[in-house]
Design an enzyme around this catalytic site. Structure first.
Site, PDB file in Angstrom:
ATOM      1  N   ARG A 264       0.586  -0.486   0.084  1.00  0.00           N
ATOM      2  CA  ARG A 264       0.120   0.325  -0.091  1.00  0.00           C
ATOM      3  C   ARG A 264       1.231   1.640   0.405  1.00  0.00           C
ATOM      4  NH1 ARG A 264      -5.674   1.621   3.323  1.00  0.00           N
ATOM      5  NH2 ARG A 264      -6.088   0.211   1.732  1.00  0.00           N
TER       6      ARG A 264
ATOM      7  N   HIS B 199      -7.518   1.483  -6.396  1.00  0.00           N
ATOM      8  CA  HIS B 199      -7.533  -0.155  -5.225  1.00  0.00           C
ATOM      9  C   HIS B 199      -8.274  -0.794  -5.743  1.00  0.00           C
ATOM     10  CE1 HIS B 199      -7.993  -0.993  -1.261  1.00  0.00           C
ATOM     11  NE2 HIS B 199      -8.767  -0.364  -0.469  1.00  0.00           N
TER      12      HIS B 199
ATOM     13  N   GLN C 272     -10.076  -3.623  -3.911  1.00  0.00           N
ATOM     14  CA  GLN C 272     -11.056  -3.088  -3.446  1.00  0.00           C
ATOM     15  C   GLN C 272     -12.970  -3.205  -4.876  1.00  0.00           C
ATOM     16  OE1 GLN C 272     -12.529  -1.747  -0.305  1.00  0.00           O
ATOM     17  NE2 GLN C 272     -13.932  -2.183  -1.125  1.00  0.00           N
TER      18      GLN C 272
ATOM     19  N   ASP D 271     -17.348   6.665  -1.750  1.00  0.00           N
ATOM     20  CA  ASP D 271     -15.645   7.154  -0.577  1.00  0.00           C
ATOM     21  C   ASP D 271     -15.276   7.754  -0.270  1.00  0.00           C
ATOM     22  OD1 ASP D 271     -13.132   6.316  -0.256  1.00  0.00           O
ATOM     23  OD2 ASP D 271     -12.429   6.438  -1.565  1.00  0.00           O
TER      24      ASP D 271
ATOM     25  N   CYS E 246     -16.660   1.569   0.954  1.00  0.00           N
ATOM     26  CA  CYS E 246     -15.418   1.344   0.335  1.00  0.00           C
ATOM     27  C   CYS E 246     -14.798   0.220   2.669  1.00  0.00           C
ATOM     28  CB  CYS E 246     -14.220   1.555   0.167  1.00  0.00           C
ATOM     29  SG  CYS E 246     -13.553   3.233   0.407  1.00  0.00           S
TER      30      CYS E 246
ATOM     31  N   ARG F  60     -13.239  -9.019   0.485  1.00  0.00           N
ATOM     32  CA  ARG F  60     -11.951  -7.763   0.702  1.00  0.00           C
ATOM     33  C   ARG F  60     -11.424  -9.425   1.074  1.00  0.00           C
ATOM     34  NH1 ARG F  60     -10.127  -3.241   1.545  1.00  0.00           N
ATOM     35  NH2 ARG F  60      -8.256  -4.436   0.704  1.00  0.00           N
TER      36      ARG F  60
HETATM   37  N1  NVA Z   1      -9.912   6.755  -0.437  1.00  0.00           N
HETATM   38  C1  NVA Z   1      -9.322   6.415   0.485  1.00  0.00           C
HETATM   39  C2  NVA Z   1      -9.303   5.080   0.262  1.00  0.00           C
HETATM   40  C3  NVA Z   1      -9.676   4.226   1.327  1.00  0.00           C
HETATM   41  C4  NVA Z   1      -9.746   3.146   1.769  1.00  0.00           C
HETATM   42  C5  NVA Z   1      -8.043   7.031   0.455  1.00  0.00           C
HETATM   43  O1  NVA Z   1      -6.956   6.531  -0.619  1.00  0.00           O
HETATM   44  O2  NVA Z   1      -8.049   7.391   1.865  1.00  0.00           O
HETATM   45  N1   CP Z   2     -10.963   0.364   2.668  1.00  0.00           N
HETATM   46  C1   CP Z   2     -10.392  -0.541   2.434  1.00  0.00           C
HETATM   47  O1   CP Z   2      -9.143  -0.520   1.862  1.00  0.00           O
HETATM   48  O2   CP Z   2      -9.827  -0.453   4.132  1.00  0.00           O
HETATM   49  P1   CP Z   2      -8.253  -0.045   3.932  1.00  0.00           P
HETATM   50  O3   CP Z   2      -7.380   1.211   4.130  1.00  0.00           O
HETATM   51  O4   CP Z   2      -9.177   0.109   6.438  1.00  0.00           O
HETATM   52  O5   CP Z   2      -7.487  -1.325   4.507  1.00  0.00           O
END
Ligand code: NVA
Ligand code: CP
Length: 313
Positions: free
Chosen positions: A113, A140, A143, A233, A273, A301
């Protein structure tokens, strides 16, 4: 006896974006994930990752991604290893390519990540083991896979269904746009000025999938009209915290609430998500309401990624 991996899925090396996955492969992967979820429910998982390890690199916080990959690896008999980035220093303490080579020499897969999507691409270019994108600023895909799985479980066939994403044209929206294009769904984004998916991005999807139906509208009620699926989101993604006040103001009127949901089809479902900022981008009433699939979506997930690990590792 090991799980039989469908022939269509045998060629997948990495899982970096939905853009890179062929539509027939994506459909086969979703079918496989649903089948493996049922296998898990009746205690039929095989320890196919015995003796194998998944290295997990997190430059950003996580609940679901970490928990689901860790749990999925363990359920398959493998070892998940969480590498905190404040120790690894991806691209700062150590070059991304060196990290890729070292992990490849000791582990059987990498889930990362990151902020910069190019880090994922660089890991994949230099690793000799599969690389999975656990979220980047660009995409993502895990997701989107879990989301599509949730929708297939609910609706069955998805072709022709209309999905409206209300919110920022960022990682989650981009992955859903590609997913809709590949699954023959109609994708609509409703966003305020400055937060739309770019024409360059939309052009890239249309070029790859000439049948793709994608549009961006300003008015959320217009966007949601006739939708089978309404998705939102956070308005402030990880890494955008400095812009929070401006974003809260810019997204005013884009909350997914009961009134907005009334513009969708009566049988429409809602996805998010998570993490959700309750009563900011989505109300308690909607997220906890009868049209919400948000928590089955979160659970998926685990099932989607476990299937992904079976296929890749
Ligand atoms: N768009 C959000 C998704 C979190 C799972 C982020 O990047 O923080
Ligand atoms: N939706 C998602 O990716 O959650 P986290 O950021 O908690 O991993």
């Amino acid at each position: 006896m090991n799980t039989q991996i469908p022939p269509k899925l045998r060629g997948i090396r990495n899982f970096i974006s939905i853009a890179e996955i062929d539509a027939t492969v994506l459909k086969a992967l979703l079918t496989f994930a649903i089948e493996r979820k049922h296998a898990a429910r009746i205690g039929r998982l095989q320890p196919v990752l015995q003796g194998k390890a998944l290295a997990m690199l997190f430059q950003k916080p996580s609940l679901r991604t970490r928990l689901s990959f860790e749990r999925a690896t363990a359920q398959l008999g493998g070892q998940p290893i969480n590498l905190e980035d404040h120790q690894v220093g991806l691209g700062t303490r150590e070059a991304v390519e060196d990290v890729a080579r070292v992990i490849s020499s000791m582990c059987d897969g990498i889930m990362a990540r990151v902020y910069e999507h190019s880090f994922i691409e660089s890991l994949a270019a230099h690793a000799s083991v599969p690389v999975i994108n656990g979220l980047s600023d660009e995409y993502h895909p895990c997701q989107a896979g879990a989301d599509a799985m949730t929708l297939i479980e609910h609706f069955g066939e998805l072709a022709g269904r209309r999905l409206t994403f209300v919110g920022d044209g960022f990682n989650v929206a981009r992955s859903l746009a590609w997913t809709c294009a590949k699954l023959d769904m109609v994708f609509v984004q409703a966003a305020p000025a400055g937060y739309e998916l770019t024409d360059t991005f939309l052009g890239r999807v249309r070029q790859a999938v000439p049948t793709a139906e994608l549009s961006v509208v300003r008015d959320p009620a217009e966007g949601v009209r006739g939708a089978d699926v309404v998705v939102t989101d956070t308005w402030t993604s990880m890494g955008q915290e400095d812009e929070k006040a401006k974003r809260l103001a810019d997204f005013e009127g884009y909350q997914v609430n009961a009134e907005l949901l009334r513009a969708a089809k009566p049988e429409a479902v809602v996805l998010h998500c998570l993490p959700a900022y309750r009563n900011v981008e989505i109300t308690d009433e909607v997220i906890d309401g009868p049209q919400s699939l948000v928590f089955p979506e979160a659970e998926n997930r685990l099932h989607f990624q476990r299937a992904l690990l079976e296929v890749l590792l």
